[in-house]
Write a protein that holds these residues in place. Structure first.
Motif, short mmCIF file in Angstrom:
data_model
loop_
_atom_site.label_atom_id
_atom_site.label_comp_id
_atom_site.label_asym_id
_atom_site.label_seq_id
_atom_site.Cartn_x
_atom_site.Cartn_y
_atom_site.Cartn_z
N THR A 63 5.71 -29.68 -45.04
CA THR A 63 6.40 -29.57 -43.73
C THR A 63 5.81 -30.59 -42.85
OG1 THR A 63 6.96 -27.86 -41.91
CG2 THR A 63 4.80 -27.68 -43.17
N LEU A 92 9.65 -31.80 -49.62
CA LEU A 92 9.66 -31.68 -48.16
C LEU A 92 10.73 -30.88 -47.54
CD1 LEU A 92 8.56 -32.83 -45.50
CD2 LEU A 92 10.16 -34.68 -45.53
N VAL A 93 10.43 -30.07 -46.45
CA VAL A 93 11.32 -29.10 -45.91
C VAL A 93 12.28 -29.70 -45.29
CG1 VAL A 93 9.63 -26.96 -46.03
CG2 VAL A 93 9.88 -28.47 -44.07
N GLU A 94 13.31 -29.08 -44.79
CA GLU A 94 14.44 -29.48 -43.74
C GLU A 94 14.44 -28.42 -42.68
OE1 GLU A 94 18.92 -30.65 -42.99
OE2 GLU A 94 18.42 -29.54 -44.78
N GLN A 141 9.30 -30.15 -36.22
CA GLN A 141 9.58 -29.90 -37.89
C GLN A 141 10.40 -31.26 -38.20
OE1 GLN A 141 10.08 -25.72 -38.51
NE2 GLN A 141 8.58 -26.09 -40.14
N VAL A 142 10.19 -31.90 -39.69
CA VAL A 142 11.01 -32.83 -39.96
C VAL A 142 12.67 -32.25 -40.30
CG1 VAL A 142 10.33 -32.12 -42.44
CG2 VAL A 142 11.39 -34.45 -41.87
N THR A 191 15.02 -35.06 -43.64
CA THR A 191 14.13 -35.33 -45.04
C THR A 191 14.24 -36.34 -45.87
OG1 THR A 191 14.14 -32.73 -44.66
CG2 THR A 191 13.76 -33.67 -47.06
N GLN A 213 11.44 -38.80 -47.20
CA GLN A 213 10.95 -39.14 -48.71
C GLN A 213 11.37 -40.49 -49.23
OE1 GLN A 213 9.01 -36.71 -48.94
NE2 GLN A 213 9.58 -35.60 -50.67
N THR A 259 13.26 -32.16 -52.12
CA THR A 259 13.57 -31.76 -51.06
C THR A 259 13.47 -30.21 -51.17
OG1 THR A 259 16.13 -31.45 -51.63
CG2 THR A 259 15.26 -33.45 -50.49
N MET A 309 17.27 -28.91 -48.79
CA MET A 309 18.63 -29.46 -48.02
C MET A 309 19.54 -28.13 -47.74
SD MET A 309 17.47 -32.37 -47.49
CE MET A 309 18.85 -32.89 -46.59
#
Length: 313
Positions: free
Chosen positions: A8, A37-39, A47-48, A51, A55, A69, A72
């Motif tokens: 995250t 990686l989170v969304e 927070q991102v 995403t 990446q 991901t 997503m």
């Protein structure tokens, strides 16, 4: 047992984004096989949200790390734009995309996008149908559905991986898990479930690839582990607070766990190895570890846990 990361990223500044990329470069060098990686949107703590863009940055600095991901959230994504952007990442990375998708669970995000959370299932399934069709054909097509309408389109570029990048679906209920299996996709199980719940979900899923997320902190003392656990609990409480709907207190399965830290692996290297061994005995072969930010935990896990786990069987 294979190890990837569930990340995250903090996107407060160019420096924090650069740190995230450097973190993944080191993870690849240390032997991690993937980074998911989170969304998230509208959290208020950076927070991102972009995403795929982050990446893609990682793709330009790595050569073997799978770029995932996690996940997503399809109900608020235009599936054609998502198919184009995800395929572009697959091309830039040389075929390393693992597209994780889900229905979402944060009330604040559905409210922010003005999307009815009651439509999440239908929007998810239609978006996934369109995305997969876009990747499957090089011919123009049209789609007229309940939520999306597209006319005379062709998605470019096509992804590198054939017939398409792997699809990883986050699921937990018996109905959802069995549906993922019937679709032939891979399964992501959340970091809060007990070993018993994981074993049950694996049985529902049957054969197929599964990644299990787990919160991990490699400590050199009990006091250090307890302090890290308190930090994690505070972060999770903040997340849950923005995720619950005032009208529907229960919500997603993620919000129904009584103690989200109960099954986190926070302890000495030996204690973490024991916990991972229990997961392996339940049938888990792929773990996405969620580590505290910074390279200290990355290195401790790679140096003090991973090699010892592999010697256990």
């Amino acid at each position: 047992m294979r190890f990837g990361l569930l990340c995250t990223a903090n996107v407060e500044s160019a420096r924090s984004i650069s740190d995230y990329v450097d973190y993944n470069v080191e993870a690849e060098a240390l032997g991690f096989v993937s980074s998911f990686l989170v969304e998230h949107h509208f959290s208020g703590w950076n927070q991102v949200a972009a995403t795929l863009m982050l990446q893609t940055c990682v793709a330009t600095r790595t050569s073997s790390l799978r770029l995932g991901t996690g996940v997503m959230v399809l109900p608020w994504h235009n599936p054609v734009l998502l198919a184009e952007q995800a395929a572009t990442l697959d091309v830039i990375s040389g075929g390393r995309l693992d597209l994780g998708v889900g229905k979402g669970y944060r009330h604040s995000e559905f409210r922010g996008f003005n999307v009815d959370q009651g439509d999440a299932d239908g929007r998810f399934e239609e978006a996934l149908e369109v995305l997969l069709r876009a990747w499957a054909t090089r011919e123009r097509f049209s789609h007229h559905g309940r939520f999306w309408t597209f006319d005379d389109i062709v998605v470019e570029p096509p992804p590198v991986q054939f017939p398409r990048p792997p699809i990883w679906v986050a699921a937990a209920s018996e109905t959802s898990v069995r549906r993922v299996a019937a679709w032939g996709h891979n399964l992501i199980l959340d970091q809060y479930a007990s070993v018993e719940q994981i074993a049950e979900r694996l049985a529902w899923f049957g054969d197929g690839e599964v990644a299990v997320a787990r919160q991990v902190y490699v400590a050199h003392s009990r006091a250090e582990a307890d302090q890290a656990l308190a930090r994690q609990a505070a972060f999770t409480r903040r997340t849950v607070d923005v995720s619950r709907s005032p009208d529907t207190p229960s919500g997603s399965h993620v919000l129904r766990y009584v103690n989200t830290e109960a099954h986190a692996l926070f302890g000495t290297p030996d204690e973490i190895c024991e916990g991972l061994g229990t997961l392996h005995a339940a049938g888990v072969g792929y773990v996405l570890v969620q580590l505290e930010s910074g390279t200290q935990q990355l290195r401790r896990f790679a140096d003090e846990v991973a090699p010892n786990v592999q010697r256990m069987w």
